[in-house]
Design a protein around this motif. Structure first.
Motif, short mmCIF file in Angstrom:
data_model
loop_
_atom_site.label_atom_id
_atom_site.label_comp_id
_atom_site.label_asym_id
_atom_site.label_seq_id
_atom_site.Cartn_x
_atom_site.Cartn_y
_atom_site.Cartn_z
N LEU A 1 -9.02 -1.22 -8.42
CA LEU A 1 -7.93 -0.44 -9.03
C LEU A 1 -7.01 0.12 -7.96
O LEU A 1 -7.46 0.56 -6.91
N CYS A 2 -5.73 0.07 -8.25
CA CYS A 2 -4.75 0.73 -7.41
C CYS A 2 -3.88 1.57 -8.33
O CYS A 2 -3.36 1.08 -9.31
N ARG A 3 -3.74 2.83 -7.98
CA ARG A 3 -2.95 3.72 -8.84
C ARG A 3 -1.50 3.80 -8.36
O ARG A 3 -0.68 4.40 -9.03
N CYS A 4 -1.21 3.27 -7.20
CA CYS A 4 0.11 3.50 -6.61
C CYS A 4 1.07 2.33 -6.72
O CYS A 4 2.23 2.51 -7.07
N THR A 5 0.61 1.14 -6.37
CA THR A 5 1.56 0.06 -6.08
C THR A 5 1.98 -0.76 -7.29
O THR A 5 2.95 -1.51 -7.20
N LEU B 1 0.85 -1.18 0.00
CA LEU B 1 0.00 0.00 0.00
C LEU B 1 0.89 1.24 0.00
O LEU B 1 1.97 1.24 0.57
N GLN B 2 0.43 2.24 -0.69
CA GLN B 2 1.14 3.52 -0.65
C GLN B 2 0.19 4.57 -0.09
O GLN B 2 0.24 4.89 1.09
N CYS B 3 -0.69 5.10 -0.92
CA CYS B 3 -1.58 6.14 -0.39
C CYS B 3 -2.68 5.56 0.49
O CYS B 3 -3.32 6.27 1.24
N GLY B 4 -2.92 4.27 0.35
CA GLY B 4 -3.89 3.62 1.22
C GLY B 4 -5.33 3.77 0.80
O GLY B 4 -6.23 3.24 1.46
N PHE B 5 -5.57 4.43 -0.31
CA PHE B 5 -6.96 4.69 -0.66
C PHE B 5 -7.68 3.44 -1.16
O PHE B 5 -8.84 3.21 -0.86
N CYS B 6 -6.95 2.62 -1.92
CA CYS B 6 -7.55 1.38 -2.42
C CYS B 6 -7.51 0.28 -1.38
O CYS B 6 -8.13 -0.77 -1.56
N THR B 7 -6.72 0.48 -0.33
CA THR B 7 -6.35 -0.61 0.57
C THR B 7 -7.54 -1.30 1.25
O THR B 7 -7.60 -2.54 1.25
S1 FES Z 1 -2.21 2.48 -2.59
FE1 FES Z 1 -2.86 4.29 -3.59
S2 FES Z 1 -4.41 3.54 -4.85
FE2 FES Z 1 -3.60 1.73 -4.04
#
Ligand code: FES
Ligand SMILES: Cc1cc2nc3c(=O)[nH]c(=O)nc-3n(C[C@H](O)[C@H](O)[C@H](O)COP(=O)(O)OP(=O)(O)OC[C@H]3O[C@@H](n4cnc5c(N)ncnc54)[C@H](O)[C@@H]3O)c2cc1C
Ligand code: FES
Lengths: 772, 291, 162
Positions: free
Chosen positions: C134-138, C98-104
């Motif tokens: 969808l995950c935009r970060c990982t 996880l990065q931003c945690g939004f999709c988590t």
């Molecule tokens: S951790 Fe940012 S969208 Fe998945």
């Protein structure tokens, strides 16, 4: 030394439990909801007929249009030096008589709920007189086209002309020409934007939750636009679900929502929905390169001649022309080229305005250049890796000045060993190993791209460190975070100096109330710049602590050392003090070190704290990277599968290799989206056709190949004491280039792959032009 | 993206649902799995004043064999169909296409009837229903009628379901010995198809084809059968050569769709390819099924 | 306004809602559980994934009123506030999934549902389970690795038992 540790992230637990606090999760009592009413027309003259029906709907509090804006309100300025005067092209927070893109804000509805505000928005009565659209840059440059602005359809244009391009092309052994197009797409963070603004009239204090990226810059701008003291405005960054360059710029809403909160005197919340996000957030990347590339018989690239046209949309926003500017300045890439000419044009059209997207201008330029380089290599019949090997800038020639500049800074590659990284990448990937067999219609190909990614730009950065009496540390950083893990990596930097475990270090960021100045997070700068600032502040804290203990114990400073959060006397470990005890000693007013009579100004008795601001090296620090891809292409359908991917780069120092790899792997998949799937499509009238995630296609887990990130830490950056180079944009930067080259390789000679995204259709028709 | 206001009822019987519909007329809308209707509501592309939720009607949800037909209630979840042994036995093509329809969480709610009634031109289930020659059971206050697959899909998002009617069940003639195959090109797995092709072949013991159905999806407003292709196969031994020839026999005019995600020219190029592959899979499948 | 009663994370809850309110909005606004995120509100991103009677579904594609009588688990119900993280959550952290945690939250719930049905899910099953998230970060790779860690641990436990 916790720099270099694969420390698990401190911010993870709250996210994993669903306890992150994003702007939409924040609530203030008595808050109203705002909805931005937007133009559905690409270009039209507009008159409000009546707001009455909308205003009289139950639950509607207010509706504001341009007529209500403060007199003399300026347009949103550009915050970056440009190649021309952008004043005639700037966007006002609400369109007044003419709308210029689908999504142009025209009014704000404030209501007790978002649903009611949307109901009301539908009731606003407007007459529209359509104007002829300028749908794209071709139309923009046509002198017969409609003028978008009185000053015309070209925001800026510029030329760099280095060496003697014409002579080199005339005498070259091989010349290739092609036109490369990169489609309009956008950052598309998974969380949409949002703001919650609250004005306390009695105290003349405005708090805005939701800003990110450059909170200090934006607060200063808002203060100017609202004619308020900066100190009366506090920007507070909550958890943020991704930015990638787009989120956190100063948009019309960044004025409108706080201003409405002032006007109404109640908290106002605006949460962008995904549909409006498509037309409201900065678009990016739409660019066309006409490239002539020349090489001599020895396989040395001798010249690039480039015409670059970018379509920036209807207005100039905060980023000005930085995206084509970067592309034009860095186009020659990591090659030793002394003849380079570029003519760049920033054109305007009836589309959403543009800004940066992770690896701005680089993703685009790398695609065009690396495709052209492959074409040259093929023409000369030289292995594509060997061709690059011959042309890379050798370590001895670094620092290398390209001879161009962008945002008024020279384009300089500061350090590195490009050939060494290339060799490592080639051998790790197995460049010379045979591809898996092609089976039936499945053809396989391998592609390579090399690039230099600038990082660590921006004038300065700051950090403040405070140690409390129990030895807990707070780091206040001028950076912001959109998910990169700064709370962990900056804690690691502080921990490395203060020898306190990261679990006892809290990093606070994105809050103008906590630190007076901050640059923010963009251009892969946080590890480089904020890391440097935290390092500097931590060193000062350490020095201060040692000085204090030396005074207290009456020993020499050089006989003291800091170990595990405790300052000890060399050779007599029991003699010492923890940092917490030192902090107590330094409490303002504590007479132990500074006996009364009181000194009027307590200079060294301001706690165990320190603030440091560090300045940037103008050219920043650049990362050399190699991208490699294997693809399988179904010759009969054009369907492509990326089978494996590798990125190698020298980052100087990785504060946390796990986070660095994460940036690269995630960045590659983002780049794959831009290469294969994502497009903000417009029709010939300028109507945006992409409004949902069902037609704007982000890569899913099925599109993600196995990705290897090779993180080398050899060539330290000379720009900062930790030797860090920023890695945030290396991931996407070379993907279109490497995958484009791999697909071309799979399809064999004669395939033309010069337009993104590489859809199955484009791939299928790559060898039979005209069919598509 | 909040829906316009509407009223909501959740009847427990088919009769009640139809009564609500009759009372409210064309401003009422059935809500099945919501996987298409809910986004349309959120975008205000659909603006019913009454939403009639079918999820509480237990008699609409079943999978059973009856009179040699596989009967699937309209409200049966796509996920349940994908997991059903009965379906695996009697209409494996349904499961083959469902693997391309959305994702586990959309299939957990999305229904068979909802997808067929919605009749998205790019949807996969209509293609399968046509290839399987499903029969559609439709109820109204006037009683029940049954519509053949060839008559059910009438246009883009248009079916034989008339105002006042509810799709209650589909019935698929069991043909355990036939073989089927399906191929599609979508930009991502789980997305609607750019072009899809389903093939269904009944092969006699001597290897001749006794019956063939070839259906293309996402090439026009509705899924279409390819009689020319079918005619190429019926009564002849089926092999790779015959399949290629049959696939090439698709008339270009059958393929009309021209959209943002794929041009008509592209669709025309790949339709024969997908058809050939679907037929090849069907032949292989028939071989497996053969006694 | 319609009164709706349901069980959320093991507790009974009641709220009044307009029919047009989505279940996701109700979970966030009426029940105060903001771990259920909204990335699109039109059913594609998976950020709003919840467990409805044990099954992973998108809460933006249901009306709140439809949840009458249902039992719902949100991310807040996966591990209790003062208890440790689940094995899956721990694996996410260990793998930097996880990065931003939004999709988590959506990812965790989709995989939670998978492992409840299939504790030893293989990579294909794992990918399919989160194919609609969808995950935009990982870049997904670390998420798949985290899930594979859990699957392997389950496998080990199973083989120890037998
Ligand atoms: S951790 Fe940012 S969208 Fe998945
Ligand atoms: C992320 C995502 C991906 C998807 N991908 C695909 C895909 O690849 N392929 C595909 O085919 N679909 C796809 N879908 C759509 C999905 O299959 C839907 O489930 C389906 O289209 C509609 O079924 P539903 O039960 O959800 O119906 P609803 O959305 O509830 O209803 C759809 C329409 O049918 C009407 N209706 C429903 N049931 C009946 C009935 N019994 N009688 C009369 N009218 C009725 C409704 O009034 C409404 O107009 C996707 C959906 C999502 C969210
Ligand atoms: S918010 Fe529900 S799927 Fe995106």
């Amino acid at each position: 030394m916790t720099i270099g540790a694969r420390a698990l992230r401190l911010e993870d637990e709250r996210f994993l439990r669903g306890e992150g606090r994003y702007v939409a999760d924040l609530k203030l009592p008595f808050a109203y909801e705002a909805v931005i009413v937007r133009s559905a027309h690409p270009h039209a003259r507009m008159t409000f007929v009546s707001l009455e029906a909308a205003k009289s709907l139950d639950g509607v509090i207010d509706i504001v249009t341009a007529a209500d804006l403060p007199a003399g309100l300026t347009a949103i300025p550009c915050r970056i030096p440009c190649h021309g005067d952008m004043a005639p092209f700037l966007q006002h927070v609400l369109a007044r008589d003419v709308v210029r893109y689908v999504g142009d804000p025209i009014a704000v509805v404030i209501a007790t709920s978002r649903a009611i505000a949307e109901d009301a928005a539908e009731l606003i009565d407007i007459t529209w007189e359509p104007l002829p659209p300028v749908p794209d840059s071709v139309a923009a440059l046509n002198p017969d086209s409609q003028k978008l602005h009185p000053a015309g359809n070209i925001a800026s244009q510029w030329t760099f002309d280095i060496g003697n391009v014409d002579a080199e092309i005339a005498t070259a052994a091989a010349v290739v020409r092609d036109t490369f197009s990169i489609q309009r797409h956008s950052a598309m963070p998974l969380e949409t934007r949002g703001l919650l603004a609250h004005y306390d009239r009695a105290r003349h204090s405005l708090e805005v939750f939701g800003p990110t990226k450059v909170p200090h810059t934006n607060r200063a701008l808002l203060a100017t636009m609202l004619k308020m003291p900066e100190g009366s405005i506090r920007f507070i960054e909550p958890d943020v679900g991704g930015s990638f360059g787009a989120r956190g710029e100063f948009y019309p809403e960044d004025f409108l929502i706080p201003w409405v909160a002032l006007r109404i005197g109640k908290p106002i919340r605006w949460i962008e929905d995904r549909y409006e996000h498509f037309s409201a957030i900065n678009h990016s990347r739409e660019m066309r390169f006409e490239v002539v590339a020349a090489a001599n018989a020895a396989g040395m690239i001798t010249a690039f001649d480039v015409r670059l046209v970018s379509d920036l949309g209807a207005y100039i926003r905060t980023h000005g022309d930085v995206v084509p500017s970067h592309a034009s300045a860095s186009f020659p890439g990591p090659y030793r080229i002394r003849n380079y000419r570029v003519h760049a044009i920033a054109a305007l059209s009836n589309k959403t305005p543009s800004g940066t997207l992770r690896a701005p201008g680089m993703f685009e330029a790398n695609f065009a250049r690396e495709r052209a380089v492959d074409l040259l290599a093929d023409k000369l019949n030289i292995d594509r890796a060997e061709f690059r090997r011959r042309n890379l800038i050798p370590p001895a020639d670094l620092p290398w000045a390209v001879g161009t500049e962008s945002v008024k800074r020279p384009t300089i590659f500061d350090s590195g060993d490009f050939p060494a990284v290339l060799e490592r990448a080639l051998s790790e990937f197995g460049w010379d190993k045979p591809l898996p067999k092609s089976e039936g219609p499945i053809k396989r190909g391998r592609g390579l791209a090399v690039l230099v990614e600038p990082s660590g730009l921006g004038p300065f950065e700051g950090a403040r460190i405070e140690v409390d009496q129990h030895g807990n540390v707070q780091v206040f950083s001028g950076c912001s975070s959109q998910g990169q893990g700064h709370e962990t990596s900056l804690a690691q930097v502080a921990s490395a100096v203060l020898t306190i475990p990261i679990e006892r270090i809290t990093v606070r960021h994105g809050d103008t109330g906590l630190i007076p100045f901050g640059g923010g997070s963009y251009a892969s700068r946080t590890a480089v710049m904020s890391g440097h600032a935290v390092y500097a502040a931590a060193l000062t804290v350490k020095e201060k602590a040692i000085r204090t203990v030396a005074q207290k114990l009456e020993v020499a400073e050089h006989d003291l050392q800091l170990i595990d959060g405790r300052i000890e006397l060399l050779g007599a470990k029991e003699m010492g003090m923890t940092l917490g005890s030192v902090a107590r000693l330094l409490l303002p007013g504590n007479p132990e070190l500074m006996p009364p009579p009181p000194v009027a100004n307590i200079v060294d008795n301001d706690g165990l704290t320190s603030t440091s601001y560090i300045r940037a090296v103008p050219g920043g620090t650049s990362v050399f990277a190699v991208h490699l891809a294997d693809v399988a292409v179904d010759e009969e359908t054009g369907k492509i599968r990326v089978e494996r991917y590798l990125v190698a780069c020298d980052v100087g120092t990785a504060i946390n290799p796990m986070i660095v790899e994460g940036q690269i792997v995630g960045g590659v998949v983002m780049g794959l989206g831009g290469t294969l799937l994502e497009e903000l499509a417009y029709d010939q009238q300028g109507v945006l056709l992409t409004g949902t995630f069902a037609d704007y296609l982000l890569p899913s887990v099925h599109d993600a190949p196995p990705i290897t990130a090779i993180v080398i830490e050899k060539e330290k950056s000379p720009t900062n004491p930790l030797g860090i180079k920023g890695v945030g944009e290396v991931g996407p930067s070379g993907v279109a280039a490497a995958v484009g080259n791999a697909v071309a390789h799979a399809l064999g000679a004669g395939a033309r792959l010069s337009t993104l995204p590489l859809t199955p259709e484009r791939i299928l028709f790559a060898r039979t032009p005209g069919a598509a | 993206m909040k829906p316009a206001p509407f009223d909501y009822v959740a009847p427990k019987t088919i009769e009640d649902a139809i009564a609500h519909l009759n009372r409210h007329g064309s401003d009422a809308r059935f809500l099945a799995g919501g996987q298409s209707l809910m986004p349309m509501l959120a975008l205000r592309l659909a603006r019913p004043t009454l939403v009639i939720d079918l999820n509480r009607i237990e008699t609409l949800s079943h999978i059973r064999m009856q009179g040699g037909e596989l009967c699937i209630g309209a409200m049966t979840r796509q996920g349940a169909v994908l997991d059903s042994n009965l379906v695996a036995q009697h209409a494996p093509l349904l499961q083959r296409v469902l693997r391309e329809v959305g994702h586990p969480p959309t299939r957990a709610r999305g229904t068979i009837g909802g997808s067929l009634a919605h009749a998205d031109p790019a949807a996969e289930l209509p293609v399968a229903a046509l290839a399987l020659q499903a029969r559609f059971v439709i109820r109204s206050s006037a009683g029940e009628r049954i519509v053949a697959a060839d008559d059910f899909f009438q246009g883009m998002f248009e079916t034989a379901i008339q105002p006042g009617e509810l799709l209650t069940e589909i019935r698929i003639p069991s043909a355990a010995t036939a073989g089927s195959g399906f191929e599609e090109i979508a930009l991502r797995k789980g997305d609607f198809a750019i072009v899809s092709a389903a093939a269904w072949l009944a092969i006699a013991k001597d290897g001749t084809c006794t019956s063939a159905r070839v259906v293309l999806g996402s090439v026009g407003p509705t899924p279409v059968r390819c009689p020319a292709t079918e005619a190429h196969l019926i009564g002849k031994p089926v092999n790779a050569v015959a399949i290629s020839a049959a696939a090439e026999a698709i008339p270009e005019t059958l393929i009309e769709s021209d959209s943002l995600n794929a041009s008509r020219a592209y669709r025309r190029r790949i339709a024969p390819v997908l058809t050939r592959r679907a037929l090849t899979a069907a032949l292989k499948d028939a071989g497996k099924a053969a006694p | 306004m319609t009164r709706t009663t349901l069980t959320i994370n093991g507790r009974r809850a009641q709220f009044d809602t307009e029919p047009r309110q989505s279940l996701a909005d109700a979970i966030r606004n009426e029940l105060g559980l903001t771990g259920t995120h909204l990335g699109c509100e039109h059913g594609v991103c998976g950020a709003c994934t919840i467990l409805l009677d044990g099954e992973a579904v998108r809460s933006c594609l249901m009306l709140a009123v439809q949840a009458e009588g249902a039992s719902i688990t949100t991310i807040e119900g996966v591990s209790l506030p003062h208890a440790g993280l689940t094995e899956l959550q721990t694996a996410f952290r260990a793998r930097h999934a996880l990065q931003c945690g939004f999709c988590t939250p959506g990812m965790v719930l989709a995989l939670h549902a998978l492992f409840t049905n299939n504790p030893v899910a293989d990579e294909d099953a794992i990918r399919e389970a989160i194919s609609g998230n969808l995950c935009r970060c990982t870049g997904y790779q670390p998420i798949v690795e985290a899930a594979l860690d859990v699957s392997r641990a389950n496998q080990d436990r199973l083989s120890q038992k037998t």
